[in-house]
Design a protein around this motif. Structure first.
Motif, PDB file in Angstrom:
ATOM      1  N   ASP A 167       0.713  -1.248   0.162  1.00  0.00           N
ATOM      2  CA  ASP A 167      -0.068   0.051  -0.063  1.00  0.00           C
ATOM      3  C   ASP A 167       0.732   1.265   0.067  1.00  0.00           C
ATOM      4  O   ASP A 167       0.457   2.397   0.300  1.00  0.00           O
ATOM      5  CB  ASP A 167      -0.716   0.113   1.316  1.00  0.00           C
ATOM      6  N   GLY A 168       2.051   1.215  -0.059  1.00  0.00           N
ATOM      7  CA  GLY A 168       3.151   2.167  -0.064  1.00  0.00           C
ATOM      8  C   GLY A 168       3.364   2.952   1.165  1.00  0.00           C
ATOM      9  O   GLY A 168       3.377   3.963   1.364  1.00  0.00           O
ATOM     10  N   ARG A 169       3.205   2.244   2.179  1.00  0.00           N
ATOM     11  CA  ARG A 169       3.410   2.441   3.572  1.00  0.00           C
ATOM     12  C   ARG A 169       4.702   1.790   4.219  1.00  0.00           C
ATOM     13  O   ARG A 169       4.987   0.646   3.897  1.00  0.00           O
ATOM     14  CB  ARG A 169       2.303   2.090   4.480  1.00  0.00           C
ATOM     15  N   GLY A 170       5.497   2.423   5.129  1.00  0.00           N
ATOM     16  CA  GLY A 170       6.554   1.987   5.961  1.00  0.00           C
ATOM     17  C   GLY A 170       5.854   1.033   7.100  1.00  0.00           C
ATOM     18  O   GLY A 170       4.523   1.004   7.340  1.00  0.00           O
ATOM     19  N   VAL A 171       6.454   0.343   7.842  1.00  0.00           N
ATOM     20  CA  VAL A 171       6.168  -0.379   8.888  1.00  0.00           C
ATOM     21  C   VAL A 171       7.039  -0.067  10.159  1.00  0.00           C
ATOM     22  O   VAL A 171       8.183  -0.289  10.118  1.00  0.00           O
ATOM     23  CB  VAL A 171       6.309  -2.016   8.545  1.00  0.00           C
ATOM     24  N   ILE A 172       6.337   0.060  11.162  1.00  0.00           N
ATOM     25  CA  ILE A 172       7.159   0.455  12.362  1.00  0.00           C
ATOM     26  C   ILE A 172       6.691  -0.949  13.298  1.00  0.00           C
ATOM     27  O   ILE A 172       5.623  -1.294  13.580  1.00  0.00           O
ATOM     28  CB  ILE A 172       6.619   1.467  13.254  1.00  0.00           C
ATOM     29  N   VAL A 173       7.712  -1.447  13.633  1.00  0.00           N
ATOM     30  CA  VAL A 173       7.819  -2.824  14.196  1.00  0.00           C
ATOM     31  C   VAL A 173       8.082  -2.738  15.905  1.00  0.00           C
ATOM     32  O   VAL A 173       9.119  -2.152  16.165  1.00  0.00           O
ATOM     33  CB  VAL A 173       8.641  -3.920  13.801  1.00  0.00           C
ATOM     34  N   LEU A 174       7.155  -2.760  16.809  1.00  0.00           N
ATOM     35  CA  LEU A 174       7.422  -2.660  18.065  1.00  0.00           C
ATOM     36  C   LEU A 174       8.122  -4.104  18.576  1.00  0.00           C
ATOM     37  O   LEU A 174       7.257  -5.110  18.402  1.00  0.00           O
ATOM     38  CB  LEU A 174       6.037  -2.274  18.997  1.00  0.00           C
ATOM     39  N   ALA A 175       9.152  -3.796  19.260  1.00  0.00           N
ATOM     40  CA  ALA A 175       9.983  -5.315  19.497  1.00  0.00           C
ATOM     41  C   ALA A 175      10.182  -5.128  20.990  1.00  0.00           C
ATOM     42  O   ALA A 175      11.379  -4.838  21.347  1.00  0.00           O
ATOM     43  CB  ALA A 175      11.160  -5.466  18.462  1.00  0.00           C
ATOM     44  N   PRO A 176       9.146  -5.604  21.631  1.00  0.00           N
ATOM     45  CA  PRO A 176       9.520  -5.563  23.222  1.00  0.00           C
ATOM     46  C   PRO A 176      10.619  -6.744  23.646  1.00  0.00           C
ATOM     47  O   PRO A 176      10.901  -7.619  22.792  1.00  0.00           O
ATOM     48  CB  PRO A 176       8.226  -6.001  23.831  1.00  0.00           C
ATOM     49  N   HIS A 177      10.980  -6.683  24.972  1.00  0.00           N
ATOM     50  CA  HIS A 177      12.047  -7.658  25.415  1.00  0.00           C
ATOM     51  C   HIS A 177      11.306  -8.869  25.895  1.00  0.00           C
ATOM     52  O   HIS A 177      10.898  -9.193  26.987  1.00  0.00           O
ATOM     53  CB  HIS A 177      12.863  -6.997  26.456  1.00  0.00           C
ATOM     54  N   PHE A 178      10.935  -9.718  24.848  1.00  0.00           N
ATOM     55  CA  PHE A 178      10.104 -10.979  24.837  1.00  0.00           C
ATOM     56  C   PHE A 178      10.900 -11.984  24.064  1.00  0.00           C
ATOM     57  O   PHE A 178      11.323 -11.796  23.007  1.00  0.00           O
ATOM     58  CB  PHE A 178       8.797 -10.671  24.331  1.00  0.00           C
ATOM     59  N   GLY A 179      10.614 -13.310  24.310  1.00  0.00           N
ATOM     60  CA  GLY A 179      11.386 -14.168  23.689  1.00  0.00           C
ATOM     61  C   GLY A 179      12.824 -14.018  23.334  1.00  0.00           C
ATOM     62  O   GLY A 179      13.606 -13.590  24.186  1.00  0.00           O
ATOM     63  N   ASN A 180      13.122 -14.109  22.106  1.00  0.00           N
ATOM     64  CA  ASN A 180      14.559 -13.803  21.625  1.00  0.00           C
ATOM     65  C   ASN A 180      14.267 -12.630  20.594  1.00  0.00           C
ATOM     66  O   ASN A 180      14.083 -13.023  19.503  1.00  0.00           O
ATOM     67  CB  ASN A 180      15.106 -15.150  21.216  1.00  0.00           C
ATOM     68  N   TRP A 181      14.607 -11.472  20.912  1.00  0.00           N
ATOM     69  CA  TRP A 181      14.309 -10.255  20.052  1.00  0.00           C
ATOM     70  C   TRP A 181      15.541 -10.334  18.947  1.00  0.00           C
ATOM     71  O   TRP A 181      15.475  -9.735  18.055  1.00  0.00           O
ATOM     72  CB  TRP A 181      14.448  -8.825  20.680  1.00  0.00           C
ATOM     73  N   GLU A 182      16.624 -11.035  19.190  1.00  0.00           N
ATOM     74  CA  GLU A 182      17.696 -11.033  18.239  1.00  0.00           C
ATOM     75  C   GLU A 182      17.307 -12.049  17.079  1.00  0.00           C
ATOM     76  O   GLU A 182      18.041 -11.653  15.923  1.00  0.00           O
ATOM     77  CB  GLU A 182      18.981 -11.611  18.989  1.00  0.00           C
ATOM     78  N   VAL A 197       4.801   8.445  13.515  1.00  0.00           N
ATOM     79  CA  VAL A 197       3.668   8.060  13.226  1.00  0.00           C
ATOM     80  C   VAL A 197       3.168   9.406  12.637  1.00  0.00           C
ATOM     81  O   VAL A 197       2.197   9.414  11.557  1.00  0.00           O
ATOM     82  CB  VAL A 197       2.591   7.562  14.126  1.00  0.00           C
ATOM     83  N   ALA A 198       3.154  10.591  13.443  1.00  0.00           N
ATOM     84  CA  ALA A 198       2.794  12.049  12.763  1.00  0.00           C
ATOM     85  C   ALA A 198       3.027  12.287  11.641  1.00  0.00           C
ATOM     86  O   ALA A 198       2.444  13.241  10.917  1.00  0.00           O
ATOM     87  CB  ALA A 198       2.742  12.808  14.154  1.00  0.00           C
ATOM     88  N   ARG A 199       4.251  12.025  11.448  1.00  0.00           N
ATOM     89  CA  ARG A 199       5.225  12.367   9.964  1.00  0.00           C
ATOM     90  C   ARG A 199       5.097  11.344   8.995  1.00  0.00           C
ATOM     91  O   ARG A 199       5.599  11.659   7.797  1.00  0.00           O
ATOM     92  CB  ARG A 199       6.571  12.649  10.505  1.00  0.00           C
ATOM     93  N   THR A 200       4.557  10.269   9.131  1.00  0.00           N
ATOM     94  CA  THR A 200       4.543   9.140   8.158  1.00  0.00           C
ATOM     95  C   THR A 200       2.878   8.543   8.107  1.00  0.00           C
ATOM     96  O   THR A 200       2.210   8.864   9.093  1.00  0.00           O
ATOM     97  CB  THR A 200       5.400   8.285   8.362  1.00  0.00           C
ATOM     98  N   ARG A 201       2.729   7.696   6.977  1.00  0.00           N
ATOM     99  CA  ARG A 201       1.582   6.804   7.187  1.00  0.00           C
ATOM    100  C   ARG A 201       2.009   5.357   7.728  1.00  0.00           C
ATOM    101  O   ARG A 201       1.367   4.613   7.252  1.00  0.00           O
ATOM    102  CB  ARG A 201       1.137   7.002   5.644  1.00  0.00           C
ATOM    103  N   ALA A 202       2.883   5.419   8.350  1.00  0.00           N
ATOM    104  CA  ALA A 202       3.246   3.885   8.763  1.00  0.00           C
ATOM    105  C   ALA A 202       2.250   3.229   9.412  1.00  0.00           C
ATOM    106  O   ALA A 202       1.299   3.513  10.357  1.00  0.00           O
ATOM    107  CB  ALA A 202       4.839   4.092   9.493  1.00  0.00           C
ATOM    108  N   ARG A 203       2.467   2.086   9.037  1.00  0.00           N
ATOM    109  CA  ARG A 203       1.359   1.036  10.050  1.00  0.00           C
ATOM    110  C   ARG A 203       2.243   0.568  11.191  1.00  0.00           C
ATOM    111  O   ARG A 203       3.360   0.406  11.052  1.00  0.00           O
ATOM    112  CB  ARG A 203       1.341  -0.380   8.842  1.00  0.00           C
ATOM    113  N   VAL A 204       1.659   0.376  12.296  1.00  0.00           N
ATOM    114  CA  VAL A 204       2.491  -0.211  13.464  1.00  0.00           C
ATOM    115  C   VAL A 204       1.969  -1.687  13.598  1.00  0.00           C
ATOM    116  O   VAL A 204       0.853  -2.073  13.932  1.00  0.00           O
ATOM    117  CB  VAL A 204       2.259   0.725  14.783  1.00  0.00           C
ATOM    118  N   VAL A 205       2.915  -2.487  14.183  1.00  0.00           N
ATOM    119  CA  VAL A 205       2.678  -3.891  14.251  1.00  0.00           C
ATOM    120  C   VAL A 205       3.724  -4.282  15.581  1.00  0.00           C
ATOM    121  O   VAL A 205       4.733  -3.768  15.791  1.00  0.00           O
ATOM    122  CB  VAL A 205       2.902  -4.857  13.212  1.00  0.00           C
TER     123      VAL A 205
END
Length: 308
Positions: free
Chosen positions: A116-131, A224-232
């Protein structure tokens, strides 16, 4: 550059040696070692045990003492496993790391956003193995994340190479890094943000995290305010002895709010939803509630309100 003290240099060398040795171990063997070492951490490390216990008492008050102790033990087993698995994530042959990712859930959320022409912001909490999550993301998408060098400087090239080896771009945790994140999003790429790391004063707001105020970064709302990014929300859930499952979850809708407190509330709600996959796999030994509202208000008795 100031030379590293010999003792610290030896410790760094020992850590790297251990990571390299363990990088060749199968998942089942690593998990057995993690359970043994985690039991020692629970017994001998008062700081890790006590912070974990206090956090769990705050977020799960309904648990009885026996259940809380059991969850504390399991949490420290998983945190120990994460540390032992760093060699696997950073040094094992890429095809072997990829083979240990037994399932990926929700990839369509990232693919759909980019189509859809959007960037993606991935919230990566300290859970499991984030590496392992970083490995997968940088293997499949143009991926940018902030990076702060470790206190033990000798580990910096090892960590940096491990995180960059699949193509990830690491940027500094300053204004220049934020600008790089914005540019990546405007190119419809993916970026990663740590949503559960307590920021310095002036870079966050207080928002509820498991019904208790936690000082939470406002970087996401600015991006988010400056892009149309989707957040997951993205996590690498450990399947003990077998490998990892990658999960991408829709972020709470409040993350898109222009109000910083509402956005931060959405960030914390998104982390809570990820933790619900397996509460034992969250890094509860981190002092997430170190800052308190009373300190921000300048109250002389603010220490009385601290959890730690």
């Amino acid at each position: 550059m100031t030379a590293m003290p010999p003792a610290r240099s030896r410790r760094a060398g020992a850590v790297v040696w251990l990571w390299r040795r363990l990088s060749g171990w199968p998942h089942a063997r690593l998990w057995r070692l993690a359970r043994l070492a985690g039991a020692l951490v629970y017994r001998l490390s008062q700081r890790e045990r006590e912070v974990t216990r206090r956090n769990l008492a705050a977020v799960y008050p309904e648990l009885d003492a026996k259940s809380r102790r059991a969850l504390t033990r399991r949490s420290l087993h998983h945190s120990t496993a994460t540390m032992l698995e760093l060699g696997h994530a950073w040094m094992a042959p890429p095809e072997r790391v990829a083979a240990g990712i037994v399932a990926v859930h929700g990839r369509d959320k990232l693919d759909g956003a980019r189509q859809d022409g959007r960037g993606v912001i991935v919230l990566a909490p300290h859970f499991g193995n984030w590496e392992v999550l970083n490995f997968w993301l940088s293997s499949h998408f143009p991926f940018t994340a902030m990076y702060e060098p470790p206190k033990m400087a000798a580990l910096d090239p090892v960590i940096r190479h491990g995180r960059e080896r699949q193509g990830a771009a690491l940027v500094p945790t300053n204004a220049r890094g934020v600008a790089a994140l914005l540019k990546a999003l405007k190119r419809h790429e993916a970026i990663g943000i740590l949503p559960d790391q307590e920021p310095g004063w002036g870079s966050g707001v207080f928002a509820p995290f498991f019904h208790r105020d936690a000082y939470t970064a406002t970087l996401l709302s600015k991006l988010v305010a400056r892009t149309r990014a989707r957040v997951v929300t993205g996590v690498a859930l450990r399947v003990p002895g077998k490998g990892f499952e990658i999960h991408f979850l829709d972020a709470d809708e409040q993350v898109y709010s222009a109000d910083e407190v509402a956005s931060a509330t959405g960030v914390n709600a998104s982390v809570e939803a990820a933790i619900a996959l397996d509460p034992a796999q969250y890094q509860w030994e981190y002092k997430r509630y170190r800052k308190v509202v009373q300190e921000q208000q300048g109250r002389p008795d603010y220490r009385d309100f601290r959890l730690y």
